[in-house]
Motif scaffolding. Structure first.
Motif, short mmCIF file in Angstrom:
data_model
loop_
_atom_site.label_atom_id
_atom_site.label_comp_id
_atom_site.label_asym_id
_atom_site.label_seq_id
_atom_site.Cartn_x
_atom_site.Cartn_y
_atom_site.Cartn_z
N LYS A 264 73.49 30.90 42.38
CA LYS A 264 73.16 32.31 42.19
C LYS A 264 71.81 32.32 41.48
CE LYS A 264 76.98 34.28 43.63
NZ LYS A 264 77.03 35.04 44.83
N LYS B 145 73.36 26.16 48.78
CA LYS B 145 73.40 27.62 48.79
C LYS B 145 74.68 28.23 48.22
CE LYS B 145 71.70 31.35 51.61
NZ LYS B 145 70.54 31.69 50.85
N GLU B 146 75.83 27.73 48.62
CA GLU B 146 77.09 28.31 48.14
C GLU B 146 77.37 28.01 46.67
OE1 GLU B 146 77.71 24.43 50.15
OE2 GLU B 146 76.94 26.32 50.89
N THR C 125 68.56 35.74 47.64
CA THR C 125 69.42 35.04 48.60
C THR C 125 68.65 34.00 49.42
OG1 THR C 125 69.12 36.81 50.21
CG2 THR C 125 71.05 36.94 48.75
N TYR D 225 68.60 32.90 35.87
CA TYR D 225 68.05 34.24 35.65
C TYR D 225 66.58 34.13 35.24
CZ TYR D 225 73.00 35.44 35.16
OH TYR D 225 74.35 35.59 35.36
N GLU E 245 69.32 39.57 43.07
CA GLU E 245 69.68 38.26 43.61
C GLU E 245 68.69 37.83 44.70
OE1 GLU E 245 73.47 35.66 45.25
OE2 GLU E 245 73.71 37.82 45.00
N TYR F 95 68.60 34.92 40.24
CA TYR F 95 68.21 36.31 40.05
C TYR F 95 66.81 36.40 39.46
CZ TYR F 95 73.24 37.09 40.46
OH TYR F 95 74.54 37.10 40.89
N ILE G 217 73.73 29.08 37.89
CA ILE G 217 73.29 30.47 37.91
C ILE G 217 71.99 30.53 37.12
CG2 ILE G 217 73.84 32.86 37.35
CD1 ILE G 217 76.83 31.99 37.33
#
Length: 140
Positions: A44, A40-41, A53, A136, A51, A46, A134
């Motif tokens: 990211k 999780k940490e 979460t 997208y 986002e 999207y 990350i």
């Protein structure tokens, strides 16, 4: 004598299995240096710039498409296994093309088609805990 040999063989097996480092990928992995399970940490994620979460884990698994030594930056056929996007923690698979810095592809999520792009963060040759991802998804 048989008991002594059995005992020594058993101890050697235990020693060899204890020497493995469980937070490192296996040496036999022919994938990308980005292949790892990101928590999780380190994530990211999207969808249309919102986002998500709920995404708790992304496992990256790759197969190198270029021949070894053919390219400075090899290209990989990569699967992102996303946990936390679908109900009941079912795994959502996204196929992308990737190098050690970025990836791109397309996928269908909830009946809509999305362009998938993303980047990896951190140095791929440092410890895996210092890397991130990350992702997208942007509706076509």
């Amino acid at each position: 004598m048989k008991k002594a040999i059995f005992y020594l063989a058993s101890m050697l097996m235990l020693l060899v299995s204890a020497c493995g480092d469980s937070d490192e990928p296996s040496n036999g992995n022919a994938g990308s240096p980005r292949d790892w399970t990101y928590s999780k940490e380190q994530i990211k994620f999207y969808i249309n710039n919102v986002e998500q979460t709920s995404v708790s884990e992304i496992t990256v698994r790759s197969v190198q498409l270029d021949k070894w030594g053919e390219s400075v930056f090899p290209w990989y056929d990569t699967t992102l296994k996303v946990k936390g996007l679908l109900p009941k923690n079912k795994i959502f698979n996204i196929k992308v093309g990737a190098d050690v810095e970025r990836f791109e592809g397309s996928t269908i999520y909830e009946g809509k088609e999305y362009d998938v792009t993303g980047v990896y963060t951190g140095d791929p040759f440092e410890h895996y805990s210092k890397m991130g991802i990350i992702v997208y998804l942007n509706e076509k």
